[in-house]
Design an enzyme around this catalytic site. Structure first.
Site, PDB file in Angstrom:
ATOM      1  N   VAL A 231      76.653  43.475  63.075  1.00  0.00           N
ATOM      2  CA  VAL A 231      76.352  44.587  61.951  1.00  0.00           C
ATOM      3  C   VAL A 231      75.460  44.005  61.039  1.00  0.00           C
ATOM      4  CG1 VAL A 231      78.280  46.163  62.546  1.00  0.00           C
ATOM      5  CG2 VAL A 231      78.794  44.207  61.190  1.00  0.00           C
ATOM      6  N   ARG A 233      71.895  41.607  61.144  1.00  0.00           N
ATOM      7  CA  ARG A 233      70.436  41.863  61.657  1.00  0.00           C
ATOM      8  C   ARG A 233      70.448  41.383  63.173  1.00  0.00           C
ATOM      9  NH1 ARG A 233      69.369  45.347  58.476  1.00  0.00           N
ATOM     10  NH2 ARG A 233      68.058  44.914  56.647  1.00  0.00           N
ATOM     11  N   ASP A 257      75.023  46.673  67.036  1.00  0.00           N
ATOM     12  CA  ASP A 257      74.311  47.900  66.217  1.00  0.00           C
ATOM     13  C   ASP A 257      72.781  47.787  65.739  1.00  0.00           C
ATOM     14  OD1 ASP A 257      74.583  50.403  64.963  1.00  0.00           O
ATOM     15  OD2 ASP A 257      74.535  49.398  62.957  1.00  0.00           O
ATOM     16  N   GLU A 262      63.717  47.371  67.633  1.00  0.00           N
ATOM     17  CA  GLU A 262      64.184  48.363  67.363  1.00  0.00           C
ATOM     18  C   GLU A 262      63.302  49.648  67.323  1.00  0.00           C
ATOM     19  OE1 GLU A 262      66.758  48.886  64.008  1.00  0.00           O
ATOM     20  OE2 GLU A 262      68.142  47.170  64.629  1.00  0.00           O
ATOM     21  N   HIS A 281      71.520  51.110  65.119  1.00  0.00           N
ATOM     22  CA  HIS A 281      71.686  50.781  63.823  1.00  0.00           C
ATOM     23  C   HIS A 281      72.194  51.947  62.925  1.00  0.00           C
ATOM     24  CE1 HIS A 281      69.126  47.849  61.050  1.00  0.00           C
ATOM     25  NE2 HIS A 281      70.187  48.427  60.405  1.00  0.00           N
ATOM     26  N   SER A 283      75.963  51.933  61.927  1.00  0.00           N
ATOM     27  CA  SER A 283      77.170  51.610  61.501  1.00  0.00           C
ATOM     28  C   SER A 283      77.296  52.077  60.213  1.00  0.00           C
ATOM     29  CB  SER A 283      77.481  49.999  61.712  1.00  0.00           C
ATOM     30  OG  SER A 283      76.545  49.184  60.922  1.00  0.00           O
TER      31      SER A 283
END
Length: 325
Positions: A231, A233, A257, A262, A281, A283
């Protein structure tokens, strides 16, 4: 800011307009912009609010920041703006520490429960209308190593302890009397302690020292039954090494996450692994989170205009807000 003129604030908003900006607009000249207009909006600006916190557009527009005093990012992680010119400047950098602590801690607990109670498989079997009895695991009495001892890591530690897990931490400095972790191991000895953990949670800030810290060596050190939760990077992880470890059975699963790319590409092998839980992404993004981000900025904006000390000032050499700040 100490002079009496109307301050000029640039808000890099991306595709979304930040909520609750009315009180700030009443006392400042506010320039809203996207990446294409960022350079023009920075000229003559006193402050910059990076509401679009994942963008990497700022370095190429930095040459236009001719009067900038303060930059606030609407995130806990500041790596998107930690380029050399900002580090070397006198511009004060602040972040949104505190907004995401409890929500990310809840996410981590939820993913640990999902693994232990085999919830993803239950959902797949439900979709197939298949009745298949299984035994599941307890989480009480298992061990978690939280890598990253900032406010979010501490919230995770407290929540996992409340659920009955034995928790330790990993940070820059080893110690045995931490109020939230008990024992904190030094991250430069991380692989010595990974074999003891049933769950490894990554929430370290992204710095030159932490980039790629979870690599083939780290995954090989974990228990074959361990689960990895990221959670922090995506760049904390060497993704190819994680995929290889999952395929080889070096670890039992991963809840992810964040990713080094991305959105995660549709053809990425992580999508099709049954032992991997993926979220986009999100959380820390609970109902009302955008309002909380603006509230943190608004309080610092008030302080800045009044000449009072700012909250959440980032040490630009470390890349995060030092403990106790």
């Amino acid at each position: 800011m100490t002079d009496a003129r109307t301050p000029v604030l640039t808000v890099f908003r991306g595709d979304e307009h930040p909520p609750d900006m009315g009180p700030i607009e009443d006392v400042a000249e506010v320039r809203y912009t996207d990446a294409a207009g960022l350079s023009d909006a920075l000229r003559g600006a006193d402050a910059l609010f990076m509401y679009e916190f994942l963008s990497t557009a700022l370095p190429s527009a930095w040459h236009a920041a001719d009067r900038l005093q303060w930059l606030h990012i609407a995130a806990a992680g500041v790596d998107p703006v930690m380029f050399p010119e900002l580090r070397a400047s006198d511009v004060v950098l602040t972040n949104s520490r505190g907004v995401f602590d409890d929500s990310i801690a809840e996410y981590v607990l939820g993913q640990i429960l999902a693994f232990a109670k085999d919830m993803p498989r239950s959902l797949r079997l439900q979709d197939e209308r298949t009745w298949k009895h299984r035994e599941t695991e307890r989480i009480a009495g298992t061990s978690a190593l939280v890598v990253g001892t900032g406010p979010i890591g501490r919230a995770i530690a407290r929540m996992l302890r409340a659920a009955g897990l034995r928790v330790s931490g990993a940070g820059r400095r080893a110690r045995d009397d931490d109020p939230d972790f008990g024992t904190v191991h030094a991250t430069d000895r991380l692989t010595d302690h990974l074999p003891d953990a049933d769950y490894v949670v990554a929430i370290a800030p992204l710095t030159d020292q932490t980039k790629g810290m979870f690599d083939a060596r780290a995954f090989a050190a974990m228990k074959p039954s361990a689960r990895f939760v990221n959670v922090g990077r995506g760049e904390l992880v060497v993704t190819a090494d994680l995929v290889a470890a999952l395929r080889a059975g070096d670890i039992a699963g991963a809840a992810l996450d964040v990713f080094d790319t991305e959105p995660l590409p549709a053809d990425h092998p992580l999508w099709t692994m049954d032992q991997v839980l993926i979220s986009p992404h999100m959380s820390g993004d609970v109902v009302g989170w955008r309002n909380e981000l603006v509230a943190v900025f608004a309080e610092n904006f008030r302080r800045w205009r009044a000449g009072e000390p700012l909250r959440n000032v980032v040490d630009k050499q470390l890349g995060y807000v030092p403990s106790g700040s």
